[in-house]
Design a protein around this motif. Structure first.
Motif, PDB file in Angstrom:
ATOM      1  N   TRP A  59       3.225 -12.044 -11.500  1.00  0.00           N
ATOM      2  CA  TRP A  59       2.805 -11.179 -12.599  1.00  0.00           C
ATOM      3  C   TRP A  59       3.957 -10.884 -13.560  1.00  0.00           C
ATOM      4  O   TRP A  59       3.798 -10.145 -14.506  1.00  0.00           O
ATOM      5  N   LYS A  60       5.139 -11.455 -13.275  1.00  0.00           N
ATOM      6  CA  LYS A  60       6.336 -11.296 -14.107  1.00  0.00           C
ATOM      7  C   LYS A  60       6.832  -9.850 -14.154  1.00  0.00           C
ATOM      8  O   LYS A  60       7.344  -9.388 -15.177  1.00  0.00           O
ATOM      9  N   CYS A  61       6.671  -9.145 -13.036  1.00  0.00           N
ATOM     10  CA  CYS A  61       7.181  -7.782 -12.927  1.00  0.00           C
ATOM     11  C   CYS A  61       8.697  -7.827 -12.764  1.00  0.00           C
ATOM     12  O   CYS A  61       9.215  -8.611 -11.969  1.00  0.00           O
ATOM     13  N   LYS A  62       9.374  -6.979 -13.500  1.00  0.00           N
ATOM     14  CA  LYS A  62      10.823  -6.843 -13.340  1.00  0.00           C
ATOM     15  C   LYS A  62      11.055  -5.623 -12.458  1.00  0.00           C
ATOM     16  O   LYS A  62      10.502  -4.544 -12.717  1.00  0.00           O
ATOM     17  N   PHE A  63      11.858  -5.795 -11.419  1.00  0.00           N
ATOM     18  CA  PHE A  63      12.098  -4.683 -10.508  1.00  0.00           C
ATOM     19  C   PHE A  63      13.374  -4.926  -9.719  1.00  0.00           C
ATOM     20  O   PHE A  63      13.858  -6.046  -9.628  1.00  0.00           O
ATOM     21  N   HIS A  64      13.882  -3.858  -9.165  1.00  0.00           N
ATOM     22  CA  HIS A  64      15.084  -3.929  -8.342  1.00  0.00           C
ATOM     23  C   HIS A  64      14.761  -4.014  -6.863  1.00  0.00           C
ATOM     24  O   HIS A  64      15.529  -4.575  -6.092  1.00  0.00           O
ATOM     25  N   GLU A  65      13.616  -3.420  -6.486  1.00  0.00           N
ATOM     26  CA  GLU A  65      13.305  -3.326  -5.056  1.00  0.00           C
ATOM     27  C   GLU A  65      11.804  -3.176  -4.845  1.00  0.00           C
ATOM     28  O   GLU A  65      11.106  -2.579  -5.667  1.00  0.00           O
ATOM     29  N   LEU A  66      11.320  -3.736  -3.736  1.00  0.00           N
ATOM     30  CA  LEU A  66       9.945  -3.536  -3.278  1.00  0.00           C
ATOM     31  C   LEU A  66      10.023  -2.835  -1.937  1.00  0.00           C
ATOM     32  O   LEU A  66      10.685  -3.323  -1.024  1.00  0.00           O
ATOM     33  N   ARG A  67       9.362  -1.703  -1.832  1.00  0.00           N
ATOM     34  CA  ARG A  67       9.329  -0.953  -0.580  1.00  0.00           C
ATOM     35  C   ARG A  67       7.899  -0.830  -0.075  1.00  0.00           C
ATOM     36  O   ARG A  67       6.987  -0.527  -0.835  1.00  0.00           O
ATOM     37  N   MET A  68       7.750  -1.038   1.192  1.00  0.00           N
ATOM     38  CA  MET A  68       6.469  -0.846   1.862  1.00  0.00           C
ATOM     39  C   MET A  68       6.554   0.504   2.596  1.00  0.00           C
ATOM     40  O   MET A  68       7.593   1.132   2.628  1.00  0.00           O
ATOM     41  N   GLY A  69       5.446   0.933   3.210  1.00  0.00           N
ATOM     42  CA  GLY A  69       5.479   2.122   4.057  1.00  0.00           C
ATOM     43  C   GLY A  69       5.228   3.426   3.339  1.00  0.00           C
ATOM     44  O   GLY A  69       5.441   4.499   3.908  1.00  0.00           O
ATOM     45  N   LYS A  70       4.770   3.374   2.103  1.00  0.00           N
ATOM     46  CA  LYS A  70       4.393   4.612   1.423  1.00  0.00           C
ATOM     47  C   LYS A  70       3.253   5.236   2.215  1.00  0.00           C
ATOM     48  O   LYS A  70       2.356   4.530   2.663  1.00  0.00           O
ATOM     49  N   PRO A  71       3.256   6.526   2.418  1.00  0.00           N
ATOM     50  CA  PRO A  71       2.176   7.138   3.193  1.00  0.00           C
ATOM     51  C   PRO A  71       0.835   7.010   2.490  1.00  0.00           C
ATOM     52  O   PRO A  71       0.764   7.018   1.263  1.00  0.00           O
ATOM     53  N   ALA A  72      -0.216   6.871   3.258  1.00  0.00           N
ATOM     54  CA  ALA A  72      -1.573   6.882   2.710  1.00  0.00           C
ATOM     55  C   ALA A  72      -1.996   8.342   2.577  1.00  0.00           C
ATOM     56  O   ALA A  72      -1.861   9.121   3.512  1.00  0.00           O
ATOM     57  N   TYR A  73      -2.467   8.717   1.398  1.00  0.00           N
ATOM     58  CA  TYR A  73      -2.852  10.108   1.162  1.00  0.00           C
ATOM     59  C   TYR A  73      -3.970  10.163   0.137  1.00  0.00           C
ATOM     60  O   TYR A  73      -4.246   9.185  -0.560  1.00  0.00           O
ATOM     61  N   ASP A  74      -4.611  11.301   0.030  1.00  0.00           N
ATOM     62  CA  ASP A  74      -5.651  11.518  -0.973  1.00  0.00           C
ATOM     63  C   ASP A  74      -5.136  12.317  -2.161  1.00  0.00           C
ATOM     64  O   ASP A  74      -5.631  12.163  -3.270  1.00  0.00           O
ATOM     65  N   LEU A  75      -4.168  13.169  -1.946  1.00  0.00           N
ATOM     66  CA  LEU A  75      -3.618  13.980  -3.021  1.00  0.00           C
ATOM     67  C   LEU A  75      -2.124  14.116  -2.806  1.00  0.00           C
ATOM     68  O   LEU A  75      -1.678  14.419  -1.699  1.00  0.00           O
ATOM     69  N   PHE A  76      -1.367  13.877  -3.863  1.00  0.00           N
ATOM     70  CA  PHE A  76       0.094  13.980  -3.798  1.00  0.00           C
ATOM     71  C   PHE A  76       0.515  15.047  -4.795  1.00  0.00           C
ATOM     72  O   PHE A  76       0.242  14.928  -5.992  1.00  0.00           O
TER      73      PHE A  76
END
Length: 104
Positions: free
Chosen positions: A73-90
């Protein structure tokens, strides 16, 4: 500035999503305009970290597919992180809804 960005329903979407079936993230389609806006933040010198909850609930490893999607998708980024919590409201003092940020 350090900017964390969600992936699903933020920089990509799903057509004809059947919520009764397991999520297949490989079917995601990019929001090109949103990616371009984030790429400009990268070009302006901000640190971009994509952070996703893909696999948090199912424990399925989606890193390789997600990384390849970001590259395709040609995204420019420094880092990809997994493990974000699953939630309904942040609730957070520095949070912004993607639809507001991208004016959808």
């Amino acid at each position: 500035m350090l900017i964390y960005i969600d992936i699903d329903d933020t920089i990509c979407y799903y057509e004809n999503l059947d919520k009764t079936k397991k999520m297949d993230y490989s079917l995601a389609k990019p929001y090109v305009e949103r990616i371009n806006k984030i790429n400009k933040l990268f070009d302006d010198g901000h640190k971009i970290v994509y952070w996703t909850a893909r696999g948090t609930v199912t424990q399925k490893l989606w890193f390789n597919i997600t990384y390849e999607q970001l590259k395709n998708w040609k995204c420019k980024f420094h880092e990809l992180r997994m493990g974000k919590p699953a939630y309904d409201l942040f609730i957070d003092d520095k949070n912004i809804n993607s639809n507001i940020y991208f004016n959808d």
